[in-house]
Design a protein around this motif. Structure first.
Motif, PDB file in Angstrom:
ATOM      1  N   THR A  27       5.404 -38.031  24.041  1.00  0.00           N
ATOM      2  CA  THR A  27       4.674 -39.136  24.647  1.00  0.00           C
ATOM      3  C   THR A  27       3.193 -38.823  24.503  1.00  0.00           C
ATOM      4  N   ASP A  28       2.498 -39.664  23.759  1.00  0.00           N
ATOM      5  CA  ASP A  28       1.086 -39.421  23.476  1.00  0.00           C
ATOM      6  C   ASP A  28       0.926 -38.023  22.879  1.00  0.00           C
ATOM      7  N   ASP A  29       0.187 -37.146  23.548  1.00  0.00           N
ATOM      8  CA  ASP A  29      -0.060 -35.796  23.030  1.00  0.00           C
ATOM      9  C   ASP A  29       0.831 -34.743  23.679  1.00  0.00           C
ATOM     10  N   THR A  30       1.850 -35.178  24.432  1.00  0.00           N
ATOM     11  CA  THR A  30       2.686 -34.255  25.197  1.00  0.00           C
ATOM     12  C   THR A  30       4.114 -34.198  24.662  1.00  0.00           C
ATOM     13  N   LEU A  31       4.571 -32.984  24.437  1.00  0.00           N
ATOM     14  CA  LEU A  31       5.959 -32.726  24.076  1.00  0.00           C
ATOM     15  C   LEU A  31       6.652 -32.220  25.340  1.00  0.00           C
ATOM     16  N   SER A  32       7.821 -32.793  25.676  1.00  0.00           N
ATOM     17  CA  SER A  32       8.542 -32.416  26.893  1.00  0.00           C
ATOM     18  C   SER A  32       9.981 -32.060  26.577  1.00  0.00           C
ATOM     19  N   VAL A  33      10.496 -31.084  27.322  1.00  0.00           N
ATOM     20  CA  VAL A  33      11.902 -30.707  27.258  1.00  0.00           C
ATOM     21  C   VAL A  33      12.360 -30.489  28.691  1.00  0.00           C
ATOM     22  N   THR A  34      13.539 -31.040  29.026  1.00  0.00           N
ATOM     23  CA  THR A  34      14.116 -30.827  30.350  1.00  0.00           C
ATOM     24  C   THR A  34      15.479 -30.182  30.205  1.00  0.00           C
ATOM     25  N   ASP A  35      15.896 -29.472  31.261  1.00  0.00           N
ATOM     26  CA  ASP A  35      17.207 -28.829  31.246  1.00  0.00           C
ATOM     27  C   ASP A  35      17.574 -28.453  32.682  1.00  0.00           C
ATOM     28  N   THR A  36      18.828 -28.101  32.876  1.00  0.00           N
ATOM     29  CA  THR A  36      19.292 -27.690  34.196  1.00  0.00           C
ATOM     30  C   THR A  36      18.956 -26.238  34.501  1.00  0.00           C
ATOM     31  N   GLY A  37      18.576 -25.465  33.501  1.00  0.00           N
ATOM     32  CA  GLY A  37      18.186 -24.070  33.683  1.00  0.00           C
ATOM     33  C   GLY A  37      17.182 -23.668  32.625  1.00  0.00           C
ATOM     34  N   PHE A  38      16.294 -22.753  32.984  1.00  0.00           N
ATOM     35  CA  PHE A  38      15.257 -22.306  32.057  1.00  0.00           C
ATOM     36  C   PHE A  38      15.178 -20.789  32.011  1.00  0.00           C
ATOM     37  N   GLY A  39      16.297 -20.103  32.267  1.00  0.00           N
ATOM     38  CA  GLY A  39      16.275 -18.643  32.282  1.00  0.00           C
ATOM     39  C   GLY A  39      15.747 -18.038  30.996  1.00  0.00           C
ATOM     40  N   ASN A  40      16.204 -18.534  29.848  1.00  0.00           N
ATOM     41  CA  ASN A  40      15.738 -17.999  28.567  1.00  0.00           C
ATOM     42  C   ASN A  40      14.248 -18.263  28.349  1.00  0.00           C
ATOM     43  N   VAL A  41      13.782 -19.426  28.756  1.00  0.00           N
ATOM     44  CA  VAL A  41      12.357 -19.753  28.604  1.00  0.00           C
ATOM     45  C   VAL A  41      11.521 -18.850  29.498  1.00  0.00           C
ATOM     46  N   LEU A  42      11.911 -18.715  30.769  1.00  0.00           N
ATOM     47  CA  LEU A  42      11.145 -17.885  31.694  1.00  0.00           C
ATOM     48  C   LEU A  42      11.167 -16.418  31.276  1.00  0.00           C
ATOM     49  N   ASP A  43      12.324 -15.926  30.822  1.00  0.00           N
ATOM     50  CA  ASP A  43      12.385 -14.548  30.323  1.00  0.00           C
ATOM     51  C   ASP A  43      11.522 -14.393  29.070  1.00  0.00           C
ATOM     52  N   GLY A  44      11.544 -15.386  28.199  1.00  0.00           N
ATOM     53  CA  GLY A  44      10.711 -15.337  27.005  1.00  0.00           C
ATOM     54  C   GLY A  44       9.235 -15.253  27.340  1.00  0.00           C
ATOM     55  N   ILE A  45       8.811 -16.039  28.320  1.00  0.00           N
ATOM     56  CA  ILE A  45       7.400 -16.027  28.729  1.00  0.00           C
ATOM     57  C   ILE A  45       7.032 -14.688  29.350  1.00  0.00           C
ATOM     58  N   SER A  46       7.911 -14.147  30.195  1.00  0.00           N
ATOM     59  CA  SER A  46       7.551 -12.927  30.929  1.00  0.00           C
ATOM     60  C   SER A  46       7.712 -11.645  30.123  1.00  0.00           C
ATOM     61  N   GLN A  47       8.561 -11.645  29.100  1.00  0.00           N
ATOM     62  CA  GLN A  47       8.868 -10.401  28.386  1.00  0.00           C
ATOM     63  C   GLN A  47       8.152 -10.249  27.052  1.00  0.00           C
ATOM     64  N   ASN A  48       7.320 -11.195  26.679  1.00  0.00           N
ATOM     65  CA  ASN A  48       6.741 -11.161  25.340  1.00  0.00           C
ATOM     66  C   ASN A  48       5.227 -11.303  25.354  1.00  0.00           C
ATOM     67  N   PHE A  49       4.639 -11.146  24.181  1.00  0.00           N
ATOM     68  CA  PHE A  49       3.189 -11.175  24.033  1.00  0.00           C
ATOM     69  C   PHE A  49       2.665 -12.535  23.614  1.00  0.00           C
ATOM     70  N   VAL A  50       3.475 -13.263  22.848  1.00  0.00           N
ATOM     71  CA  VAL A  50       3.024 -14.540  22.301  1.00  0.00           C
ATOM     72  C   VAL A  50       4.244 -15.424  22.051  1.00  0.00           C
ATOM     73  N   ALA A  51       4.004 -16.733  22.135  1.00  0.00           N
ATOM     74  CA  ALA A  51       5.046 -17.702  21.802  1.00  0.00           C
ATOM     75  C   ALA A  51       4.483 -18.645  20.752  1.00  0.00           C
ATOM     76  N   LEU A  52       5.364 -19.148  19.907  1.00  0.00           N
ATOM     77  CA  LEU A  52       4.992 -20.134  18.899  1.00  0.00           C
ATOM     78  C   LEU A  52       5.890 -21.346  19.109  1.00  0.00           C
ATOM     79  N   ALA A  53       5.291 -22.454  19.555  1.00  0.00           N
ATOM     80  CA  ALA A  53       6.028 -23.698  19.776  1.00  0.00           C
ATOM     81  C   ALA A  53       5.851 -24.564  18.535  1.00  0.00           C
ATOM     82  N   MET A  54       6.976 -25.145  18.029  1.00  0.00           N
ATOM     83  CA  MET A  54       6.919 -25.855  16.751  1.00  0.00           C
ATOM     84  C   MET A  54       7.786 -27.109  16.763  1.00  0.00           C
ATOM     85  N   THR A  55       7.271 -28.161  16.151  1.00  0.00           N
ATOM     86  CA  THR A  55       8.060 -29.338  15.822  1.00  0.00           C
ATOM     87  C   THR A  55       7.371 -30.038  14.656  1.00  0.00           C
ATOM     88  N   GLY A  56       8.169 -30.608  13.768  1.00  0.00           N
ATOM     89  CA  GLY A  56       7.583 -31.211  12.571  1.00  0.00           C
ATOM     90  C   GLY A  56       6.747 -30.179  11.843  1.00  0.00           C
TER      91      GLY A  56
END
Length: 141
Positions: free
Chosen positions: A85-114
């Motif tokens: 929507t406009d300049d925002t990419l959104s994802v929803t889910d019933t749980g985000f354990g992998n996302v939260l662990d990814g954010i807390s356990q790593n140095f950098v993330a690369l978000a990609m689409t298209g």
């Protein structure tokens, strides 16, 4: 020149990860020069977890969204259930354990689409992720 340098250093904005609560919503937010990242947990929604990545230059549509975490706990998460929507990419889910662990356990993330990619530095995120998790655990209490 030496007199000006301290003012230049302090004038540079400091972007840090920050956990907060707004009523029934827990938030984990971070801002870079290129984007704003917000993870939320809202107990009033049937799908309570969301991540919104707002890029100043927008996102190119693509059939799959992927986020790759690099560091001590590397992982890649993909989904075709993202929305743009406009300049925002959104994802929803019933749980985000992998996302939260990814954010807390790593140095950098690369978000990609298209053909679009966004580099997200994760320095300093771990303690704020723990605050976010504690907030989410205590929301209905």
């Amino acid at each position: 020149m030496r007199c000006v340098l301290p003012f230049v250093l302090f004038a540079t904005p400091s972007f840090a990860w920050e956990a907060s609560r707004d009523g029934p919503v827990c938030l984990l937010a971070h801002e870079t020069d290129e984007a704003e990242i917000v993870v939320s947990h809202d107990i009033t929604k049937t799908v309570p977890y969301a991540i919104q990545l707002t890029r100043k230059n927008g996102w190119q549509p693509g059939p799959v969204f992927a986020i790759r975490f690099d560091g001590l706990g590397p992982r890649t998460i993909t989904t075709d259930r993202h929305t743009l929507t406009d300049d925002t990419l959104s994802v929803t889910d019933t749980g985000f354990g992998n996302v939260l662990d990814g954010i807390s356990q790593n140095f950098v993330a690369l978000a990609m689409t298209g053909e679009t990619a966004l580099v997200i530095p994760l320095e300093g995120a771990a303690p704020e992720v723990e605050k976010f998790k504690a907030c989410a655990a205590n929301l209905g209490v």
